[in-house]
Design a protein around this motif. Structure first.
Motif, PDB file in Angstrom:
ATOM      1  N   LEU A  29       0.832  -1.206   0.000  1.00  0.00           N
ATOM      2  CA  LEU A  29       0.000   0.000   0.000  1.00  0.00           C
ATOM      3  C   LEU A  29       0.868   1.259   0.000  1.00  0.00           C
ATOM      4  O   LEU A  29       0.557   2.219  -0.708  1.00  0.00           O
ATOM      5  CB  LEU A  29      -0.939   0.018   1.212  1.00  0.00           C
ATOM      6  N   LEU A  34     -10.038   4.294  -3.312  1.00  0.00           N
ATOM      7  CA  LEU A  34      -9.506   3.446  -2.248  1.00  0.00           C
ATOM      8  C   LEU A  34     -10.489   3.355  -1.075  1.00  0.00           C
ATOM      9  O   LEU A  34     -10.739   2.268  -0.550  1.00  0.00           O
ATOM     10  CB  LEU A  34      -8.154   3.964  -1.759  1.00  0.00           C
ATOM     11  N   ARG A  35     -11.034   4.474  -0.677  1.00  0.00           N
ATOM     12  CA  ARG A  35     -11.999   4.488   0.432  1.00  0.00           C
ATOM     13  C   ARG A  35     -13.179   3.570   0.127  1.00  0.00           C
ATOM     14  O   ARG A  35     -13.605   2.780   0.969  1.00  0.00           O
ATOM     15  CB  ARG A  35     -12.498   5.922   0.676  1.00  0.00           C
ATOM     16  N   VAL A  74     -13.270   0.975  -1.922  1.00  0.00           N
ATOM     17  CA  VAL A  74     -12.836  -0.429  -1.905  1.00  0.00           C
ATOM     18  C   VAL A  74     -12.760  -0.932  -0.460  1.00  0.00           C
ATOM     19  O   VAL A  74     -13.203  -2.040  -0.157  1.00  0.00           O
ATOM     20  CB  VAL A  74     -11.489  -0.610  -2.631  1.00  0.00           C
ATOM     21  N   LYS A  75     -12.222  -0.103   0.422  1.00  0.00           N
ATOM     22  CA  LYS A  75     -12.171  -0.492   1.832  1.00  0.00           C
ATOM     23  C   LYS A  75     -13.576  -0.679   2.390  1.00  0.00           C
ATOM     24  O   LYS A  75     -13.823  -1.617   3.162  1.00  0.00           O
ATOM     25  CB  LYS A  75     -11.412   0.552   2.648  1.00  0.00           C
ATOM     26  N   SER A 134      -6.927  -5.648  -3.973  1.00  0.00           N
ATOM     27  CA  SER A 134      -7.920  -4.702  -4.498  1.00  0.00           C
ATOM     28  C   SER A 134      -7.646  -3.286  -4.016  1.00  0.00           C
ATOM     29  O   SER A 134      -7.834  -2.324  -4.766  1.00  0.00           O
ATOM     30  CB  SER A 134      -9.329  -5.138  -4.102  1.00  0.00           C
ATOM     31  N   GLN A 135      -7.191  -3.144  -2.777  1.00  0.00           N
ATOM     32  CA  GLN A 135      -6.859  -1.815  -2.261  1.00  0.00           C
ATOM     33  C   GLN A 135      -5.656  -1.229  -3.004  1.00  0.00           C
ATOM     34  O   GLN A 135      -5.659  -0.046  -3.365  1.00  0.00           O
ATOM     35  CB  GLN A 135      -6.587  -1.882  -0.763  1.00  0.00           C
ATOM     36  N   ALA A 174      -6.720  -0.243  -6.380  1.00  0.00           N
ATOM     37  CA  ALA A 174      -7.510   0.989  -6.334  1.00  0.00           C
ATOM     38  C   ALA A 174      -6.607   2.213  -6.462  1.00  0.00           C
ATOM     39  O   ALA A 174      -6.917   3.155  -7.191  1.00  0.00           O
ATOM     40  CB  ALA A 174      -8.310   1.050  -5.032  1.00  0.00           C
TER      41      ALA A 174
END
Length: 156
Positions: free
Chosen positions: A14, A45-46, A48-49, A57-58, A61
């Motif tokens: 990340l 990103l937000r 996906v979380k 996936s994050q 993103a």
């Protein structure tokens, strides 16, 4: 692209993705005139979380537009030690200029993590009414139609 200095020193994928996305999108603005990275990329990103996306996936993103909107290549992603799923998702998310909508969205539908990222994070961010309210009405209507078509093609 020459990778940002020290990017491969980040053990956390990340952190590597944040560094690469910030560098790749430096100076870019989104459709609303906001900074592309802090506006759109971090919003994706937000989202996906929020839907419980896994680490790949994050990371994807954060990287979802680097191939399309900068000189970053698939080889750069590999050199930066991103996982195969991250490279695949990022590659699938990249729209080619002459690619018909149906072909692009069919590619995304073929791999669920990419389909979900596009539908529930990227398109959701792009079509967010608060963000679109900042766009002039004529352009907003065109974008709304574009995003609605994408959502429909991903939902088949």
């Amino acid at each position: 692209m020459t990778l940002p200095p020290g990017i491969t020193e980040f053990a956390d994928p990340l952190e590597r993705a944040h560094a690469l996305a910030r560098a790749a999108h430096a100076g870019q603005l989104d459709k609303t005139g906001d900074d592309y990275y802090s506006g759109h990329v971090l919003d994706v990103l937000r989202r996906v979380k929020e839907y419980g996306g896994d680490l790949d996936s994050q990371v994807a993103a954060l990287l979802h537009d680097v191939l399309e909107d900068s000189d970053v290549t698939d080889a750069d992603l590999v050199a930066a030690a991103f996982s195969d799923p991250v490279v695949l998702i990022t590659h699938l998310m990249t729209r080619h200029e002459s690619e018909p909508d149906e072909a692009y969205y069919a590619r995304l539908r073929a791999y669920e993590p990419a389909r979900r990222l596009k539908l529930d994070a990227d398109l959701a961010s792009n079509s967010d009414p608060e963000r679109l309210a900042k766009v002039e009405p004529e352009r907003r209507a065109k974008l709304e139609a574009k995003y609605a078509k994408g959502k429909q093609l991903l939902s088949r």
